[in-house]
Design a protein around this motif. Structure first.
Motif, PDB file in Angstrom:
ATOM      1  N   LYS A   5       0.768  -1.098  -0.061  1.00 12.64           N
ATOM      2  CA  LYS A   5      -0.016   0.120   0.193  1.00 12.64           C
ATOM      3  C   LYS A   5       1.155   0.842  -0.484  1.00 12.64           C
ATOM      4  N   SER A   6       0.081   2.303   0.532  1.00 12.27           N
ATOM      5  CA  SER A   6       1.034   3.648  -0.021  1.00 12.27           C
ATOM      6  C   SER A   6       1.571   3.908   1.233  1.00 12.27           C
ATOM      7  N   ASP A   7       2.604   4.523   1.303  1.00 16.54           N
ATOM      8  CA  ASP A   7       3.639   5.539   2.583  1.00 16.54           C
ATOM      9  C   ASP A   7       3.423   7.017   2.227  1.00 16.54           C
ATOM     10  N   ALA A   8       1.945   7.188   2.846  1.00 16.85           N
ATOM     11  CA  ALA A   8       1.513   8.520   2.335  1.00 16.85           C
ATOM     12  C   ALA A   8       1.851   9.477   3.480  1.00 16.85           C
ATOM     13  N   TYR A   9       2.568  10.624   3.000  1.00 23.70           N
ATOM     14  CA  TYR A   9       2.900  11.829   3.737  1.00 23.70           C
ATOM     15  C   TYR A   9       1.933  13.125   2.986  1.00 23.70           C
ATOM     16  N   VAL A  10       1.760  14.399   4.381  1.00 28.98           N
ATOM     17  CA  VAL A  10       1.378  14.732   3.927  1.00 28.98           C
ATOM     18  C   VAL A  10       2.203  16.839   3.457  1.00 28.98           C
ATOM     19  N   ALA A  11       2.355  17.329   2.118  1.00 25.01           N
ATOM     20  CA  ALA A  11       2.570  18.377   2.510  1.00 25.01           C
ATOM     21  C   ALA A  11       1.900  19.840   3.188  1.00 25.01           C
ATOM     22  N   VAL A  12       1.949  20.498   3.909  1.00 25.08           N
ATOM     23  CA  VAL A  12       1.009  21.591   3.698  1.00 25.08           C
ATOM     24  C   VAL A  12       2.040  23.087   3.471  1.00 25.08           C
ATOM     25  N   HIS A  13       1.565  23.612   2.429  1.00 31.37           N
ATOM     26  CA  HIS A  13       2.103  24.643   1.905  1.00 31.37           C
ATOM     27  C   HIS A  13       1.123  26.139   2.409  1.00 31.37           C
ATOM     28  N   VAL A  14       1.745  26.625   2.913  1.00 35.67           N
ATOM     29  CA  VAL A  14       1.335  28.516   3.216  1.00 35.67           C
ATOM     30  C   VAL A  14       2.492  29.555   2.508  1.00 35.67           C
ATOM     31  N   LEU A  44      -3.812  28.106   1.400  1.00 38.26           N
ATOM     32  CA  LEU A  44      -3.754  26.457   2.039  1.00 38.26           C
ATOM     33  C   LEU A  44      -3.649  25.945   1.047  1.00 38.26           C
ATOM     34  N   MET A  45      -2.523  24.883   0.966  1.00 33.18           N
ATOM     35  CA  MET A  45      -2.681  24.209  -0.231  1.00 33.18           C
ATOM     36  C   MET A  45      -2.047  22.727   0.677  1.00 33.18           C
ATOM     37  N   ILE A  46      -2.464  22.034   0.145  1.00 35.32           N
ATOM     38  CA  ILE A  46      -2.488  20.711   0.972  1.00 35.32           C
ATOM     39  C   ILE A  46      -1.988  19.569   0.075  1.00 35.32           C
ATOM     40  N   LYS A  47      -1.530  18.647   0.220  1.00 34.76           N
ATOM     41  CA  LYS A  47      -0.784  17.610  -1.504  1.00 34.76           C
ATOM     42  C   LYS A  47      -0.602  16.897  -0.205  1.00 34.76           C
ATOM     43  N   VAL A  48      -1.321  15.187  -0.709  1.00 33.14           N
ATOM     44  CA  VAL A  48      -1.138  13.864  -0.380  1.00 33.14           C
ATOM     45  C   VAL A  48       0.032  13.114  -1.063  1.00 33.14           C
ATOM     46  N   PHE A  49       1.397  12.904  -1.166  1.00 34.12           N
ATOM     47  CA  PHE A  49       2.532  12.216  -2.084  1.00 34.12           C
ATOM     48  C   PHE A  49       2.801  11.059  -1.173  1.00 34.12           C
ATOM     49  N   ASP A  50       2.239   9.873  -2.297  1.00 37.44           N
ATOM     50  CA  ASP A  50       3.018   8.630  -1.728  1.00 37.44           C
ATOM     51  C   ASP A  50       5.216   8.887  -1.619  1.00 37.44           C
ATOM     52  N   TYR A  51       5.167   8.266  -0.247  1.00 37.79           N
ATOM     53  CA  TYR A  51       6.961   8.406  -0.454  1.00 37.79           C
ATOM     54  C   TYR A  51       7.787   7.014  -1.196  1.00 37.79           C
ATOM     55  N   ASP A  52       8.669   7.401  -2.087  1.00 37.86           N
ATOM     56  CA  ASP A  52       9.458   6.605  -2.469  1.00 37.86           C
ATOM     57  C   ASP A  52      10.875   6.742  -2.176  1.00 37.86           C
ATOM     58  N   LEU A  53      11.490   5.309  -2.039  1.00 41.74           N
ATOM     59  CA  LEU A  53      13.350   5.311  -1.744  1.00 41.74           C
ATOM     60  C   LEU A  53      13.680   6.407  -2.708  1.00 41.74           C
TER      61      LEU A  53
END
Length: 130
Positions: free
Chosen positions: A29-38, A74-83
């Motif tokens: 499954k995804s290895d998700a993290y959230v990036a918050v941009h202000v 406010l920008m919220i982005k969700v990503f799947d982490y890849d090594l």
């Protein structure tokens, strides 16, 4: 002198994230993290390994100018982490600050993925005054 505000954003969780890692017997499954941009400031949560429903409970503090809060997003982005390759975008949403009002605000945001196949839900709590 530029007037500054204190803005706290708490990222609680995401639900039903898209899974691009289904590869037969290697399914993960995804290895998700959230990036918050202000503005030019960006804060990222820790990534959550192998889940489509990650729990974060992470809080970030920003100090944008009062003018930015009147005109910015406010920008919220969700990503799947890849090594070993570039992280994959799962979804994003933008909210104009002036629509949030004063004081504590809780947002439940649904953002459509770039392909429009599924949606993810991110919850953010925060306020323009803390």
């Amino acid at each position: 002198m530029v007037s500054r505000a204190t803005l706290k954003i708490k990222v609680l969780r995401a639900k039903n994230l898209r899974n691009d890692k289904s590869m037969g017997y290697l399914a993960k499954k995804s290895d998700a993290y959230v990036a918050v941009h202000v503005g030019s400031e960006v804060r990222k949560t820790q990534y959550k390994d192998n889940t489509l429903d990650p729990e974060y409970n992470e809080e970030f503090t920003f100090t944008p100018s009062a003018d930015f809060l009147d005109t910015g997003f406010l920008m919220i982005k969700v990503f799947d982490y890849d090594l070993f390759k570039q992280d994959d975008a799962i979804g994003e949403v933008a909210v104009r600050f002036r629509t949030l009002g004063e004081g504590p605000v809780v947002l439940q945001l649904k953002a459509t993925t770039p392909r429009g196949k599924t949606t993810q839900e991110s919850h953010g709590g925060g306020g323009l005054t803390g």
